[in-house]
Design a protein around this motif. Structure first.
Motif: not given
Length: 526
Positions: A183-199
């Protein structure tokens, strides 16, 4: 180093296996696959086979474009000043260059490359690849057969496993403090939402499922290959009992290696593998058809380079659909499925290395070493096939690559000794895949790069147990599971896609943070 939210305590509860969503989806997949297979073996095989065919037809070209773009962007990035940036903000590497390259070679090449190295070139020699028009079985067919094998296991395959995605992970982990997870690969796009959410948990789960499907296959196939080999060499019974014993021994090796960590067990297995591979390679080259192998490598590498784009862009419109499905698309999808967790592993072992070192090691040096290995083993197989010493046409047309490996090995100088050595080498290669992937899955599920011993052992044993159950059902079900990785490559490829532009962006960010780009500008104006 960013460690994530590591839990303390000595009790090994189920919760310590990691993210409950990742655990539920990944273990749930294993349970459902095994359960449905027990209930309706043929139904599962047919369903996955249909999905495999559909994926190859509609996504095959996309997979090829993704690998091509990754390779060319990575090589271009390696030529820029930003490639001087160091990974992990360390001035010196954590491990020696030999150990680092050994782990990269053994983990990323793994059992698949060794398993196919003898048989695939011979197959393309007796069945001409669609990119070429040479007469099969002739001297003219040798270079095209080797070139096609180089395409499947060369620059494109390696580049997607540990270049751009590894750079994104290195920056977001070591600089931003995010965990080593897909999920960290998508962090630059989605920020903290991708790190803490179910997605984000679903993203991780897709990648874990892909790696489980891709790793259980080699583990299971090794058991069948070793069982067949021990039967041929020593007269042991080639049956389920022998296969299960081999599987148990293999699991014991790679689980022990995984729990001792990157700097102990995984390093030890990788170094032992490299020494054994070098010894086997030297014996083949010195005592085998030396001149033929030398000429074959030169001609085949030239053919590989000159026909690179023709082979890489071949589609079902210009080649038989069955060929594309079972060869180029299958391999490329397999590598895509492995890519996020391999990138995690490469980022983890590359602290202190420059971006340029990492790209060149993974996308240039390792593929060249792979082509040499394929030439020694597969080129020898072609030589013995062409001179009538062996005849693998029927076995390879039935995709019996376990037979091909042993047959070629027995024809090599040293006969039975070389066959046993190659079987041992294949075993250790698969073990290095098992240990590194057990470690990487544990990193993903735990959310930090020092996962508990119990977590590493759990995933290693889970994959071995799944392989054992599938062997009990029949080796064909392992093939079905390997087909499933082509389907999982669809979501995994979408996770990798942003790294095409985020990789260079992360590299330049690291270069600015380390004052590399600014220093260059100052020097130019001084």
């Amino acid at each position: 180093m960013a460690q994530g939210n590591q839990k303390s305590g000595g009790d090994y509860s189920i919760a310590q296996l990691g993210d409950p969503v990742v655990l539920t989806l990944s273990v749930g997949f294993i349970a459902l696959f095994v359960g449905f297979s027990l209930f309706d073996l043929k139904g599962v095989a047919d369903a996955i086979g249909s999905g495999f065919t559909w994926t190859a037809k509609f996504f095959g070209t996309y997979f090829q474009m993704l690998l091509l773009a990754t390779f060319f962007i990575a090589i271009g990035l390696a030529c820029t000043p930003a490639a001087k940036a160091k990974i992990g903000n360390l001035d010196r590497p954590e491990m020696s260059t030999f150990r680092w390259l050994s782990i990269i070679m053994c983990t990323l090449l793994a059992g698949g490359g060794v398993f196919f190295a003898a048989g695939e070139p011979v197959y393309h020699f007796v069945v001409t690849p669609p990119a070429f028009d040479t007469e099969p079985g002739t001297v003219e067919a040798v270079a095209s057969a080797m070139a096609q094998s180089f395409m499947h296991w060369g620059f494109l395959a390696w580049a997607v496993l540990g270049t751009l995605a590894a750079i994104v992970l290195a920056h977001t982990h070591y600089v931003k403090g995010n965990p080593l997870q897909p999920r960290t690969l998508l962090y630059p796009i989605f920020g903290e939402r991708i790190m803490s959410g179910w997605v984000g948990s679903v993203v991780d789960a897709f990648c874990v499922i892909a790696i489980v499907a891709g790793t259980v296959g080699p583990i299971g196939f090794l058991a069948t290959q070793m069982s067949f080999g021990l039967s041929e060499l020593f007269g042991l019974t080639d049956g389920l009992g022998t296969q299960m014993a081999i599987l148990a021994a293999l699991a014991a090796i790679y689980v022990t290696s995984a729990v001792t960590g990157v700097h102990r067990g995984i390093q030890f297995l990788s170094r032992m593998n490299v020494f054994l591979a070098l010894a086997i390679a030297a014996i083949i080259f010195v005592f085998g058809p030396t001149l033929f192998l030398t000429n074959t490598y030169m001609q085949s590498m030239g053919q590989y380079v000159s026909s690179f784009l023709d082979m890489a862009t071949m589609t079902a419109d210009t080649a038989p659909n069955w060929w594309m499905k079972w060869w180029t698309v299958f391999f490329f999808a397999w590598f895509i499925g492995y890519a996020p967790l391999m990138a995690i592993f490469v980022a983890r072992i590359s602290r202190g290395r420059s971006i340029r070192e990492m790209i060149l090691a993974v996308a240039v040096m390792a593929p060249i070493a792979t082509t040499v290995w394929f030439t020694l083993l597969g080129g020898s197989g072609i030589y013995y096939q062409m001179t009538g010493v062996i005849d693998l046409a029927e076995a390879l047309n039935n995709f019996r690559f376990d037979v091909a490996t042993l047959t070629v090995a027995q024809a090599l100088p040293g006969g039975g000794f070389m066959a046993l050595a190659i079987l041992i080498l294949t075993t250790i290669f698969v073990a290095t895949t098992g240990d590194s992937m057990s470690y990487s899955i544990a990193v993903v599920s735990s959310g930090h790069d020092q996962p508990k011993t119990f977590v590493r052992a759990f995933w290693g044993m889970a994959m071995a147990a799944m392989a054992g159950i599938l062997l009990y059902m029949g080796a064909g079900q392992i093939s079905v599971l390997q087909q499933f990785i082509v389907i999982t490559a669809i979501p995994v490829s979408l996770i990798l896609l942003p790294s095409l532009w985020l990789g260079p962006k992360a590299a330049y960010a690291m270069a600015r943070e380390q004052k590399i780009i600014e220093e260059k500008v100052v020097l130019q104006h001084s």
